[in-house]
Design a protein around this motif. Structure first.
Motif, mmCIF file in Angstrom:
data_model
loop_
_atom_site.group_PDB
_atom_site.id
_atom_site.type_symbol
_atom_site.label_atom_id
_atom_site.label_comp_id
_atom_site.label_asym_id
_atom_site.label_seq_id
_atom_site.Cartn_x
_atom_site.Cartn_y
_atom_site.Cartn_z
ATOM 1 N N MET A 1 0.698 -1.358 -0.129
ATOM 2 C CA MET A 1 0.073 -0.150 0.153
ATOM 3 C C MET A 1 0.732 1.116 -0.026
ATOM 4 O O MET A 1 1.924 1.118 0.854
ATOM 5 C CB MET A 1 -0.930 0.085 1.141
ATOM 6 C CG MET A 1 -1.787 1.040 1.426
ATOM 7 S SD MET A 1 -3.014 1.030 2.735
ATOM 8 C CE MET A 1 -4.093 -0.387 2.442
ATOM 9 N N SER A 2 0.461 2.113 -0.540
ATOM 10 C CA SER A 2 1.342 3.380 -0.915
ATOM 11 C C SER A 2 1.073 4.558 0.531
ATOM 12 O O SER A 2 0.234 4.070 1.039
ATOM 13 C CB SER A 2 1.055 4.143 -2.108
ATOM 14 O OG SER A 2 -0.198 5.167 -1.965
ATOM 15 N N TYR A 3 2.249 5.239 0.536
ATOM 16 C CA TYR A 3 1.848 6.236 1.823
ATOM 17 C C TYR A 3 0.493 6.886 1.540
ATOM 18 O O TYR A 3 -0.361 7.077 2.452
ATOM 19 C CB TYR A 3 2.956 7.221 1.634
ATOM 20 C CG TYR A 3 2.913 8.404 2.602
ATOM 21 C CD1 TYR A 3 3.623 8.004 3.987
ATOM 22 C CD2 TYR A 3 2.323 9.463 2.379
ATOM 23 C CE1 TYR A 3 3.127 9.149 5.046
ATOM 24 C CE2 TYR A 3 2.096 10.481 3.370
ATOM 25 C CZ TYR A 3 2.310 10.110 4.846
ATOM 26 O OH TYR A 3 2.146 11.208 5.631
ATOM 27 N N GLN A 4 0.464 7.379 0.262
ATOM 28 C CA GLN A 4 -0.863 8.241 0.015
ATOM 29 C C GLN A 4 -2.215 7.292 0.422
ATOM 30 O O GLN A 4 -3.085 7.732 1.240
ATOM 31 C CB GLN A 4 -1.151 8.879 -1.306
ATOM 32 C CG GLN A 4 -2.348 9.797 -1.380
ATOM 33 C CD GLN A 4 -2.167 10.657 -0.615
ATOM 34 O OE1 GLN A 4 -0.982 11.392 -0.627
ATOM 35 N NE2 GLN A 4 -3.174 11.193 0.057
ATOM 36 N N VAL A 68 -0.570 12.239 12.942
ATOM 37 C CA VAL A 68 -1.198 11.569 12.152
ATOM 38 C C VAL A 68 -0.207 10.657 11.193
ATOM 39 O O VAL A 68 -0.140 9.582 10.938
ATOM 40 C CB VAL A 68 -2.168 12.473 11.294
ATOM 41 C CG1 VAL A 68 -2.836 11.541 10.120
ATOM 42 C CG2 VAL A 68 -3.369 12.974 12.192
ATOM 43 N N GLU A 69 0.989 11.416 10.989
ATOM 44 C CA GLU A 69 2.030 10.833 10.106
ATOM 45 C C GLU A 69 2.628 9.654 10.751
ATOM 46 O O GLU A 69 3.099 8.758 10.407
ATOM 47 C CB GLU A 69 2.979 11.916 9.817
ATOM 48 C CG GLU A 69 4.025 11.421 8.762
ATOM 49 C CD GLU A 69 4.871 12.349 8.096
ATOM 50 O OE1 GLU A 69 5.190 12.241 6.801
ATOM 51 O OE2 GLU A 69 5.133 13.605 8.714
ATOM 52 N N ASP A 70 2.836 9.922 12.467
ATOM 53 C CA ASP A 70 3.345 8.753 13.020
ATOM 54 C C ASP A 70 2.285 7.189 12.891
ATOM 55 O O ASP A 70 2.889 6.236 12.909
ATOM 56 C CB ASP A 70 3.472 9.078 14.394
ATOM 57 C CG ASP A 70 4.636 10.298 14.946
ATOM 58 O OD1 ASP A 70 5.332 10.405 13.973
ATOM 59 O OD2 ASP A 70 4.682 10.988 15.959
ATOM 60 N N ILE A 71 1.172 7.729 12.902
ATOM 61 C CA ILE A 71 0.527 6.506 12.718
ATOM 62 C C ILE A 71 0.470 5.845 11.188
ATOM 63 O O ILE A 71 0.592 4.550 11.167
ATOM 64 C CB ILE A 71 -1.262 6.874 12.854
ATOM 65 C CG1 ILE A 71 -1.351 7.331 14.469
ATOM 66 C CG2 ILE A 71 -1.980 5.794 12.603
ATOM 67 C CD1 ILE A 71 -2.688 7.669 14.618
ATOM 68 N N VAL A 72 0.453 6.728 10.269
ATOM 69 C CA VAL A 72 0.772 6.359 8.990
ATOM 70 C C VAL A 72 2.154 5.469 8.717
ATOM 71 O O VAL A 72 2.161 4.406 8.219
ATOM 72 C CB VAL A 72 0.608 7.275 7.854
ATOM 73 C CG1 VAL A 72 1.183 6.913 6.493
ATOM 74 C CG2 VAL A 72 -0.684 8.187 7.771
ATOM 75 N N LEU A 78 4.643 -2.039 9.758
ATOM 76 C CA LEU A 78 3.965 -3.394 10.047
ATOM 77 C C LEU A 78 3.715 -3.992 8.726
ATOM 78 O O LEU A 78 3.802 -5.289 8.635
ATOM 79 C CB LEU A 78 2.494 -2.846 10.745
ATOM 80 C CG LEU A 78 2.443 -2.782 12.380
ATOM 81 C CD1 LEU A 78 1.143 -2.304 12.508
ATOM 82 C CD2 LEU A 78 3.212 -3.799 12.884
ATOM 83 N N GLU A 79 3.372 -3.417 7.694
ATOM 84 C CA GLU A 79 3.068 -3.931 6.333
ATOM 85 C C GLU A 79 4.498 -4.437 5.853
ATOM 86 O O GLU A 79 4.422 -5.366 5.377
ATOM 87 C CB GLU A 79 2.334 -3.171 5.451
ATOM 88 C CG GLU A 79 0.955 -2.889 5.801
ATOM 89 C CD GLU A 79 0.287 -1.773 4.730
ATOM 90 O OE1 GLU A 79 0.917 -1.173 3.988
ATOM 91 O OE2 GLU A 79 -0.806 -1.593 4.955
ATOM 92 N N VAL A 80 5.695 -3.857 6.070
ATOM 93 C CA VAL A 80 6.896 -4.283 5.590
ATOM 94 C C VAL A 80 7.135 -5.444 6.333
ATOM 95 O O VAL A 80 7.768 -6.418 5.827
ATOM 96 C CB VAL A 80 7.942 -3.160 6.047
ATOM 97 C CG1 VAL A 80 9.311 -3.737 5.552
ATOM 98 C CG2 VAL A 80 7.663 -1.748 4.917
ATOM 99 N N ALA A 81 6.826 -5.471 7.824
ATOM 100 C CA ALA A 81 7.326 -6.708 8.504
ATOM 101 C C ALA A 81 6.641 -7.984 8.158
ATOM 102 O O ALA A 81 6.871 -8.851 8.515
ATOM 103 C CB ALA A 81 7.182 -6.180 10.052
#
Length: 82
Positions: A1-4, A68-72, A78-81
């Motif tokens: 999933m992308s950052y956006q 909010v950016e910290d949550i993103v 988590l997705e990378v892990a």
């Protein structure tokens, strides 16, 4: 999933769950000071994200988030892990 995509998911969740104005939810928005969210709100957000993404979020992951950016970024890690 992308950052956006991750940002949009989290922003939309915060607007839906906490009845925030979309313009108020910015990457640099402070969760407590700017958005008036507390630890109970954080639990609600974690449950929402778990249901949307299927990822398992540990409480430790969200203890240090302030914006909010910290949550993103935490969700991206988590997705990378996985």
């Amino acid at each position: 999933m992308s950052y956006q995509s991750e940002y949009d998911l989290i922003k939309n969740a915060m607007v839906e769950l906490f009845e925030l104005e979309p313009d108020d939810v910015q990457p640099e928005s402070l969760l407590n000071e700017d958005l008036d969210l507390d630890s109970i709100d954080a639990v609600d957000l974690v449950v929402f994200l778990r249901n949307k993404t299927g990822a398992t979020f540990e409480a430790e992951t969200f203890k240090s988030v302030k914006t909010v950016e910290d949550i993103v970024n935490a969700v991206a890690e988590l997705e990378v892990a996985v």
